[in-house]
Design a protein around this motif. Sequence first.
Motif, mmCIF file in Angstrom:
data_model
loop_
_atom_site.group_PDB
_atom_site.id
_atom_site.type_symbol
_atom_site.label_atom_id
_atom_site.label_comp_id
_atom_site.label_asym_id
_atom_site.label_seq_id
_atom_site.Cartn_x
_atom_site.Cartn_y
_atom_site.Cartn_z
ATOM 1 N N VAL A 81 -7.023 4.600 3.116
ATOM 2 C CA VAL A 81 -5.879 4.960 2.278
ATOM 3 C C VAL A 81 -4.875 5.753 3.108
ATOM 4 O O VAL A 81 -5.247 6.633 3.892
ATOM 5 N N ASN A 82 -3.602 5.450 2.936
ATOM 6 C CA ASN A 82 -2.536 6.169 3.629
ATOM 7 C C ASN A 82 -2.217 7.437 2.853
ATOM 8 O O ASN A 82 -1.294 7.478 2.037
ATOM 9 N N ALA A 83 -3.022 8.469 3.073
ATOM 10 C CA ALA A 83 -2.890 9.723 2.335
ATOM 11 C C ALA A 83 -2.753 10.882 3.307
ATOM 12 O O ALA A 83 -3.264 10.845 4.428
ATOM 13 N N SER A 84 -2.071 11.940 2.850
ATOM 14 C CA SER A 84 -1.954 13.153 3.650
ATOM 15 C C SER A 84 -1.857 14.350 2.720
ATOM 16 O O SER A 84 -1.554 14.221 1.537
ATOM 17 N N GLY A 85 -2.118 15.517 3.272
ATOM 18 C CA GLY A 85 -2.085 16.747 2.496
ATOM 19 C C GLY A 85 -3.294 17.610 2.799
ATOM 20 O O GLY A 85 -4.090 17.275 3.681
ATOM 21 N N GLN A 93 0.843 -1.190 0.000
ATOM 22 C CA GLN A 93 0.000 0.000 0.000
ATOM 23 C C GLN A 93 0.885 1.250 0.000
ATOM 24 O O GLN A 93 1.822 1.356 0.798
ATOM 25 N N PRO A 94 0.617 2.210 -0.874
ATOM 26 C CA PRO A 94 1.492 3.375 -0.984
ATOM 27 C C PRO A 94 1.199 4.450 0.055
ATOM 28 O O PRO A 94 0.089 4.570 0.566
ATOM 29 N N ARG A 95 2.218 5.231 0.320
ATOM 30 C CA ARG A 95 2.062 6.482 1.067
ATOM 31 C C ARG A 95 1.837 7.579 0.025
ATOM 32 O O ARG A 95 2.706 7.825 -0.811
ATOM 33 N N ILE A 96 0.687 8.203 0.077
ATOM 34 C CA ILE A 96 0.306 9.164 -0.958
ATOM 35 C C ILE A 96 0.311 10.583 -0.383
ATOM 36 O O ILE A 96 -0.353 10.860 0.617
ATOM 37 N N GLY A 97 1.067 11.458 -1.026
ATOM 38 C CA GLY A 97 1.071 12.869 -0.682
ATOM 39 C C GLY A 97 0.231 13.632 -1.689
ATOM 40 O O GLY A 97 0.448 13.522 -2.894
ATOM 41 N N VAL A 98 -0.737 14.393 -1.214
ATOM 42 C CA VAL A 98 -1.644 15.132 -2.084
ATOM 43 C C VAL A 98 -1.200 16.589 -2.154
ATOM 44 O O VAL A 98 -1.007 17.243 -1.115
ATOM 45 N N ALA A 99 -1.028 17.087 -3.373
ATOM 46 C CA ALA A 99 -0.522 18.442 -3.576
ATOM 47 C C ALA A 99 -1.608 19.487 -3.375
ATOM 48 O O ALA A 99 -2.786 19.250 -3.658
ATOM 49 N N ALA A 100 -1.196 20.648 -2.908
ATOM 50 C CA ALA A 100 -2.075 21.810 -2.856
ATOM 51 C C ALA A 100 -2.218 22.395 -4.260
ATOM 52 O O ALA A 100 -1.413 22.108 -5.154
#
Length: 288
Positions: free
Chosen positions: A196-200, A159-166
Amino acid sequence: MLPLAITLGDPAGVGPEVVKKALREVDVPARMFGAREPRGGYGIVSAENGRAALDAINQALDAIERGECSALVNAPIHKQSIALAGCRYPGHTELLAARAGRTRYAHDYAMYFDSPTLRVALLTVHEPLWSAIRRVNGEDIAALTKLTAREYARFYGTQPRIGVAAMNPHAGEGGKFGDEEEEILRGVEIAKRAGVNASGPWPADTLFLAAREGKYDVVVAMYHDQGLIPIKMLAFASSMNVTIGLPYLRVSVDHGTAFDIAGKGVADAAPMRYAIEWAARHAEKFTP
């Protein structure tokens, strides 16, 4: 493995040349589809060459649907030429999605770019920037993040670590530079609740650096150039476009038809070679 289905793209561009060069350097079973020589000369926008490119795509998809080929690898097509040939889709992504019955971008298909250095999924693709800004929507961001996580796990088994852009500079600076980040945050929270492993949202000017250094496995970018500029700068020869969500694996080189050098024998085949090798490594993961 079953042969890859490789389309030669617009024959007036560099597609036939880079496919031919790449296949000399890799030991991968493949079938080629398309015209090897242009009608009317190289570097010319024409309906005839656009039709040849479209016919190649249809023939390759027929071979995949009959179980004769595995993954699809596309050399570049020219958007004006396929439009002159009567195609109502702006490019490969939309055309292939429509044929596969995928109708909701970000929800059941999306444009994703993979390289050893950086991986990026795009919330919006072929549209003006003002339209992309208006398209920032929490449900779409959550859907794209979930789709990306699912397909990444298929490719890599984790499972990916997902960074969400501004969208805005400094992630909006608390609303001083825009408020789209509130909607992006809402989408991230929806995705997190779905596991989901997401942040941002994170400021885009530092997020891609963090991803390159290993903090994130994938970046979700809000618009085309936000994601494509860093990946082409960092990994032009070893990055490719993947249409995630299709029933088969589809990859393409991350460059255009290069009409200015077509027919001169100087086109660099490294991106096509990488795309072919990557498709061959992952094709079996899409076998029914």
